[in-house]
Write a protein that holds these residues in place. Sequence first.
Motif, short mmCIF file in Angstrom:
data_model
loop_
_atom_site.label_atom_id
_atom_site.label_comp_id
_atom_site.label_asym_id
_atom_site.label_seq_id
_atom_site.Cartn_x
_atom_site.Cartn_y
_atom_site.Cartn_z
N ARG A 1 42.68 38.94 37.72
CA ARG A 1 42.82 38.11 36.73
C ARG A 1 43.40 37.43 36.38
NH1 ARG A 1 38.46 34.61 38.57
NH2 ARG A 1 38.40 33.21 36.75
N ALA B 1 40.53 40.91 44.32
CA ALA B 1 39.22 40.09 43.09
C ALA B 1 39.40 40.04 41.92
CB ALA B 1 37.83 40.05 44.11
N SER C 1 38.90 31.51 41.78
CA SER C 1 38.84 32.50 42.07
C SER C 1 37.74 32.74 43.48
CB SER C 1 37.73 33.12 41.59
OG SER C 1 36.47 34.15 41.63
N THR D 1 41.58 36.12 44.83
CA THR D 1 41.48 34.82 43.60
C THR D 1 42.90 34.82 44.52
OG1 THR D 1 40.45 36.54 42.16
CG2 THR D 1 42.48 35.08 41.27
#
Lengths: 283, 341
Positions: free
Chosen positions: B314, B311, B289, B294
């Motif tokens: 994940r 971002a 990150s 990311t």
Amino acid sequence: MARPSLPGARRRPRPERGGWRHIPALALALVFCLPLVYMVAGSFRKAGLPPPRTPELLPSPIAFDNYERAFELVDLGRHLLNSIAVAAIAVPLTILFASWAGFAISRLPRRAAAALVGISLVALMVPATALLVPRFALFKTLGLTDTWIPLIAPSLLGTSPFYVLLYAWSFRRLPGDLFEASRLEGLGVLGTWWRVGMPLVRPVTVAVAVLAFVFTWSNFLDPLIYLFDPDKYTLPLGLRSLAQLDRQNFPLLLAGAVVATAPVILAFLYVQRFFLQEHRELG
Amino acid sequence: MASLVLTGVGKRYGEVEALRGLNLEVGEGELLALVGPSGSGKTTALRIVAGLEQPSAGSVRIGARDVTRVPPAARNVSMVFQSYALFPHLSVAENVGFGLRARRVSKGEAGQRVRAAAEIVGCSSLLERKPHELSGGERQRVALARALVREPDLFLLDEPLSNLDAQLRVQMRAELKRLHQRLETTMIYVTHDQYEALTLGDRVAVLGDGVLQQVGPPEEVYDRPINRFVAAFVGTPAMNLLPVEGGRAGPFAVRVPASLAGRALEAGVRPEHVQLGTGDSVEVQLVESAGSETFLHLGWRERTIVARTGAGVRPAVGSSVTVSVAPGHVRLFDAESGSAL
């Protein structure tokens, strides 16, 4: 219990610990100072008396006229001026030529510089006495004996290869970018040496100046070999004349020795601040 | 302000060839970023332009003058060194005015020009200080002031930001760009940081192994690298390079033109062009990150592919995601020569 400190409060610097570490240095300094102390004390002892059996720190009676008599017996004033004149010429020339040679070595490519350093080291190992006869023959052939030129001539080679190496090593330690920036800004080799190199190796210059001064000032052998006219004698030859007095008159010799030593000590006291100054500028 | 033309410039150090046949033109008022890894010859090229090194071959022209054998001081070029090369025994004012004094400019005029140069780079309040009393950023400003006070034809900057911390580097980069826009001077900016080169340069020249690999506007160098070397060097993270087999490059479907059929090929895919959600399945090996974005390290057989995503994306390490790439975002290279096709 630990006392809480106020935010923002400054702590007092702690007194420096480990003062005992200076004791060996002080003891060593004392060993070196003792002969000087005895020299000064002895120079005030009444002449004509037998030498004392034990060293005396304060002679009784104190004879101030030893200095006057020493100057009467031998022309110490003239010899002192001659020594000052020789040193005043030889020391700046030593700095000039040793720093030029050192600067040149430092700016050369590594291989060439290494060769010159090697030659300097070999030259450093040649005993000065081995060159006495050829040097004398050379100066005699050139008709330069009984002049100060043979005393000053070594300074045209930097006096000692050691001084050249000292400069070479010091210039080498400076960032090469400084010299390149100087070139780009428009300075030539001499300008770069004078305006960039020399100011940055000032402590080395002071060290070389002191060493060269001490060498020139205390040089006994060269004046003895090359000078015949007493008017051209330097101080070591004058002292030699005083040393030929009988033993009871040794205070006169010591008075002459004080006269010879004082300029060296005064010169060192003057320049020692340059030794002590930190290289903050290079930080 | 002048143009620069390097023609067939080469430099040998014994057996080592630091620079080979460098042909490069820099237009008047242009900022060219010269970028390459360590040992690529970029600093050697800059030093040859400055006159601090003599080329083993080729010629250097600044404006209409052939300066190949002209000493550095007579070229009217200024250089900002990586170490700044400020004279430690001189004050800031004396440092800035050093070149003027060497050129015997009158004291009054030199003082005026020093103050003007200091004003431009924002170091007017530092003129009485010594270099050791300055921070890294301030030293850099002083070095810039010294470079521009002589009004040189050519500004050479040798990794001037590399000794600054990351935050200051970003700030100084922007200031350098503004300074160039204001002065409109010809500048050559050497860096090993390709990001710096892309953000600063009007054009970017990529050097590798002493050879000029590619020169062009930043977006061209980034989007259309001329060979595998440039593709791998420019961009952070670097372009994914995958062998093409049977119309596929790793997990990606690749369209190979009929004219290239049968040739050993490699496909290059920028991390930001890797799309998640469709296509072949790959395993998430690592999630990095970086705040606003990311980086996903994705395992496909023995290889790792890097994808740049937003971002919020994940995925769990060890999970599977599907990846694809739009056909227009695949760059094909000859596997043997490395040249783009």
